[in-house]
Write an enzyme that holds these catalytic residues in place. Structure first.
Site, PDB file in Angstrom:
ATOM      1  N   SER A 141       0.911  -0.977  -0.261  1.00 50.28           N
ATOM      2  CA  SER A 141      -0.119  -0.071  -0.153  1.00 50.28           C
ATOM      3  C   SER A 141       0.661   1.597  -0.101  1.00 50.28           C
ATOM      4  CB  SER A 141      -1.078   0.041   1.135  1.00 50.28           C
ATOM      5  OG  SER A 141      -1.568   1.888   1.289  1.00 50.28           O
TER       6      SER A 141
ATOM      7  N   SER B  45      -0.770   4.359   0.318  1.00 53.50           N
ATOM      8  CA  SER B  45      -1.341   5.464   0.866  1.00 53.50           C
ATOM      9  C   SER B  45      -1.261   6.110   2.325  1.00 53.50           C
ATOM     10  CB  SER B  45      -3.006   4.499   1.755  1.00 53.50           C
ATOM     11  OG  SER B  45      -3.591   4.410   0.970  1.00 53.50           O
TER      12      SER B  45
ATOM     13  N   THR C  11      -8.368  -1.212   2.130  1.00 51.95           N
ATOM     14  CA  THR C  11      -7.926  -2.499   0.959  1.00 51.95           C
ATOM     15  C   THR C  11      -9.037  -3.734   0.510  1.00 51.95           C
ATOM     16  OG1 THR C  11      -6.826  -2.450  -0.772  1.00 51.95           O
ATOM     17  CG2 THR C  11      -5.964  -3.175   1.477  1.00 51.95           C
TER      18      THR C  11
ATOM     19  N   LYS D 177     -13.637  -4.513   2.125  1.00 47.69           N
ATOM     20  CA  LYS D 177     -14.750  -3.457   1.982  1.00 47.69           C
ATOM     21  C   LYS D 177     -15.759  -4.226   1.843  1.00 47.69           C
ATOM     22  CE  LYS D 177     -12.067  -1.306  -1.826  1.00 47.69           C
ATOM     23  NZ  LYS D 177     -11.245  -0.949  -3.600  1.00 47.69           N
TER      24      LYS D 177
ATOM     25  N   GLY E 256     -13.652  -8.350 -15.718  1.00 42.88           N
ATOM     26  CA  GLY E 256     -13.293  -7.814 -14.218  1.00 42.88           C
ATOM     27  C   GLY E 256     -14.653  -7.957 -13.852  1.00 42.88           C
TER      28      GLY E 256
ATOM     29  N   ARG F 258     -16.634 -16.118 -15.876  1.00 46.44           N
ATOM     30  CA  ARG F 258     -18.156 -17.456 -16.646  1.00 46.44           C
ATOM     31  C   ARG F 258     -19.226 -15.395 -16.360  1.00 46.44           C
ATOM     32  NH1 ARG F 258     -20.370 -18.829 -12.089  1.00 46.44           N
ATOM     33  NH2 ARG F 258     -18.942 -17.512 -10.613  1.00 46.44           N
TER      34      ARG F 258
END
Length: 287
Positions: free
Chosen positions: A27, A29, A73, A77, A136, A162
């Protein structure tokens, strides 16, 4: 540290923040937030902690009144959304929270990824798009779909291994009056001006599928930034297309997190925000 003149800050006694996730070592951040608080003159600490889904609630309950907020992250979430007592518009729409403001009445949840994606696309000259493609699924794809809605998209193809798994995105699209059309990864044929990829950084597609996606995909914004270029971005380059990493999204969603942690709103610009943004951008480039 001298606080920036004109800056209004909620609950100035709370000075601890962090980013949580699993994995978390990658990360960036902390660099972004530390740069922002340096400009704002706020002597706050911003760390990182490896926290998985199973321990999230217990770790959250351990935080005391010195804690101001958290950045979240993957894979947190969804559980952060469940833990929040209140949600902003984007968090409600997506079911995903990447920012918790630790209010006295309980955690308030925000999704700043949507605005981060919109601004990242603005940086690349994309101010509107009536059609687009997502590659995705998952939490980031839902944020991407809402971002495309805010850019005016009315038809969005969703390329998945799928296609039958796109039900949640189809439903979200109906809410925003978007015709979401699931297709297999090798089924891209329609030209679109912009593609957002929400795949893991090491995801590899069949060469023919990648070629087809790149050949009619317009600008690629790949949300990955830790391993660049991704195999998909390399496919874009081979076809002469333009691909950008998720650093722009990361930067702009972090600006909104700084807004949340200082003012309580993701939409209220910071005092002298251009200077803050410049410092955060330099922190990314210089890392």
């Amino acid at each position: 540290m001298q606080r920036q003149p004109g800056l209004r800050v909620l609950n100035s006694a709370a000075d601890r923040l962090a980013v949580w996730g699993d994995p978390i070592a990658h990360s960036r951040s902390p660099q972004l937030h530390e740069a922002a608080y340096g400009v704002l003159g706020l002597d706050w600490s911003y760390g990182r902690r490896r926290v998985g889904v199973s321990r999230f609630r217990a770790r959250l309950d351990e935080l005391d009144e010195r804690w101001r907020g958290l950045s979240l992250t993957m894979p947190l979430k969804g559980v952060a959304h469940a833990a929040a007592v209140d949600h902003d518009l984007h968090a409600r729409a997506t079911g995903a929270v990447n920012t918790l403001l630790l209010d006295a009445d309980g955690p308030r949840g925000f999704n700043t990824d949507v605005g981060g994606l919109v601004d990242a696309l603005h940086d690349e000259g994309v101010r509107g798009a009536t059609s687009a493609r997502l590659i995705g699924g998952g939490a980031t794809a839902t944020s991407a779909l809402v971002a495309l809605a805010e850019l005016g998209a009315r038809v969005v193809e969703v390329a998945l291994r799928r296609p039958e798994a796109a039900g949640a995105l189809v439903g979200l699209g109906r809410h925003y009056d978007i015709d979401v059309r699931p297709i297999p990864l090798d089924g891209a044929a329609t030209d679109v001006p912009v593609t957002i990829a929400a795949l893991p950084g090491d995801a590899r597609l069949d060469d023919e599928a990648a070629r087809r996606l790149a050949g009619c995909g317009g600008l690629l914004l790949d949300v990955v930034y830790g391993t660049w270029p991704t195999p998909l971005a390399e496919s874009w380059s081979r076809t002469g297309g333009h691909a950008v990493s998720g650093l722009g999204m990361l930067l702009h969603q972090a600006v909104r997190q700084v807004r949340v942690f200082t003012t309580g709103s993701a939409d209220e610009p910071l005092h002298d925000e251009e200077t803050v943004l410049s410092a955060m951008r330099s922190a990314l480039v210089g890392d």
